[in-house]
Design an enzyme around this catalytic site. Structure first.
Site, PDB file in Angstrom:
ATOM      1  N   TYR A  43       0.849  -1.240  -0.052  1.00  0.00           N
ATOM      2  CA  TYR A  43       0.058  -0.116  -0.029  1.00  0.00           C
ATOM      3  C   TYR A  43       0.778   1.481  -0.131  1.00  0.00           C
ATOM      4  O   TYR A  43       0.080   2.456  -0.153  1.00  0.00           O
ATOM      5  CB  TYR A  43      -0.866  -0.090   1.284  1.00  0.00           C
ATOM      6  N   ALA A  67     -11.585  -3.880   2.951  1.00  0.00           N
ATOM      7  CA  ALA A  67     -12.156  -5.422   2.783  1.00  0.00           C
ATOM      8  C   ALA A  67     -13.746  -5.423   2.658  1.00  0.00           C
ATOM      9  O   ALA A  67     -14.303  -6.450   2.225  1.00  0.00           O
ATOM     10  CB  ALA A  67     -11.498  -5.955   4.469  1.00  0.00           C
ATOM     11  N   HIS A  86     -15.500  -6.734  -0.473  1.00  0.00           N
ATOM     12  CA  HIS A  86     -15.779  -8.083  -0.841  1.00  0.00           C
ATOM     13  C   HIS A  86     -16.769  -8.983  -0.043  1.00  0.00           C
ATOM     14  O   HIS A  86     -16.945  -9.962  -0.304  1.00  0.00           O
ATOM     15  CB  HIS A  86     -14.435  -8.868  -0.343  1.00  0.00           C
ATOM     16  N   ASP A  99     -25.899  -1.736  -1.677  1.00  0.00           N
ATOM     17  CA  ASP A  99     -27.201  -1.467  -1.744  1.00  0.00           C
ATOM     18  C   ASP A  99     -27.227   0.257  -1.617  1.00  0.00           C
ATOM     19  O   ASP A  99     -28.152   0.696  -2.054  1.00  0.00           O
ATOM     20  CB  ASP A  99     -27.951  -2.040  -0.401  1.00  0.00           C
ATOM     21  N   ILE A 141      -6.182   0.640  -4.145  1.00  0.00           N
ATOM     22  CA  ILE A 141      -4.991   0.835  -4.355  1.00  0.00           C
ATOM     23  C   ILE A 141      -4.085  -0.146  -4.738  1.00  0.00           C
ATOM     24  O   ILE A 141      -3.294   0.083  -5.777  1.00  0.00           O
ATOM     25  CB  ILE A 141      -4.416   1.275  -2.967  1.00  0.00           C
ATOM     26  N   SER A 142      -4.261  -1.542  -4.419  1.00  0.00           N
ATOM     27  CA  SER A 142      -3.409  -2.635  -4.779  1.00  0.00           C
ATOM     28  C   SER A 142      -4.297  -3.274  -6.070  1.00  0.00           C
ATOM     29  O   SER A 142      -5.571  -2.901  -6.280  1.00  0.00           O
ATOM     30  CB  SER A 142      -3.403  -3.568  -3.894  1.00  0.00           C
ATOM     31  N   ARG A 163     -10.270 -11.546  -2.819  1.00  0.00           N
ATOM     32  CA  ARG A 163     -10.341 -10.061  -3.666  1.00  0.00           C
ATOM     33  C   ARG A 163     -10.779  -9.627  -4.557  1.00  0.00           C
ATOM     34  O   ARG A 163     -11.212  -8.646  -5.095  1.00  0.00           O
ATOM     35  CB  ARG A 163      -8.967  -9.467  -3.262  1.00  0.00           C
TER      36      ARG A 163
HETATM   37  C1  DQA Z   1      -7.890  -2.474  -0.806  1.00  0.00           C
HETATM   38  C2  DQA Z   1      -7.883  -3.816  -1.292  1.00  0.00           C
HETATM   39  C3  DQA Z   1      -8.749  -4.693  -0.328  1.00  0.00           C
HETATM   40  O1  DQA Z   1      -8.779  -6.023  -0.711  1.00  0.00           O
HETATM   41  C4  DQA Z   1      -8.145  -4.566   1.201  1.00  0.00           C
HETATM   42  O2  DQA Z   1      -8.970  -5.498   1.721  1.00  0.00           O
HETATM   43  C5  DQA Z   1      -7.822  -3.293   1.544  1.00  0.00           C
HETATM   44  C6  DQA Z   1      -7.535  -2.277   0.561  1.00  0.00           C
HETATM   45  C7  DQA Z   1      -6.942  -1.421  -1.682  1.00  0.00           C
HETATM   46  O3  DQA Z   1      -7.206  -0.250  -1.431  1.00  0.00           O
HETATM   47  O4  DQA Z   1      -6.238  -2.101  -2.386  1.00  0.00           O
HETATM   48  O5  DQA Z   1      -7.916  -2.981   2.953  1.00  0.00           O
HETATM   49  O6  DQA Z   1      -9.315  -1.833  -0.891  1.00  0.00           O
END
Ligand code: DQA
Length: 143
Positions: free
Chosen positions: A24, A76, A79, A86, A100-101, A110
């Site tokens: 991150y 998170a 997911h 909704d 971000i990732s 994910r």
């Molecule tokens: C996230 C990706 C999610 O899977 C993870 O749980 C995060 C960050 C991201 O910004 O890459 O907390 O949303």
């Protein structure tokens, strides 16, 4: 026109800069947010972060009828949260989903998002730049 854009971040994103920095990055969201505000002085940018699912739903409802657009990283809860999906479907403001990732290059869990189908579009894997790209889209699409 002075556009109002809300950025909403979900759980653990308050730890950006010190959390899994290999994934991150090393920049805190506060630092990034300040640079974004300085770069887009013509935009009224509002930032909210919560680790609590229901608070994210409350904030989506609060800004969703008042703001011109929302940039949302539900972290998170992306997911798992039917409630956040909704809420996006319920509100008026367009939502851009940002991660971000590169969620598609990580664990299988994910790869599913409750948010993507309800959003105008999604950006993932481009680091913090994803927020600026989402902002750019919201500004351009309102013209
Ligand atoms: C996230 C990706 C999610 O899977 C993870 O749980 C995060 C960050 C991201 O910004 O890459 O907390 O949303």
């Amino acid at each position: 026109m002075h556009m109002k854009i809300a950025i909403i971040n979900g759980p653990n994103l308050n730890l950006l800069g010190k959390r899994e920095t290999g994934i991150y990055g090393e920049v805190s969201f506060d630092t990034y947010f300040t640079s974004l505000q300085n770069k887009y002085p013509q935009v009224s940018l509002h930032y909210y972060q919560s680790n609590v699912e229901g608070e994210l739903v409350n904030e989506l409802q609060r800004v969703g009828y008042e703001y011109d657009g929302i940039i949302l990283n539900p972290a998170a809860y992306t997911h798992t949260s039917v409630a956040i999906g909704d809420a996006i479907a319920a509100i008026k403001a367009p939502v851009v989903e940002v991660h971000i990732s590169n969620v598609h290059a990580r664990e299988d869990f994910r790869k599913f998002s409750h948010v993507s189908a309800k959003s105008a579009g999604s950006i993932f894997g481009l680091g913090l730049q994803g927020y600026e790209l989402a902002l750019h889209y919201l500004l351009e699409s309102r013209k």
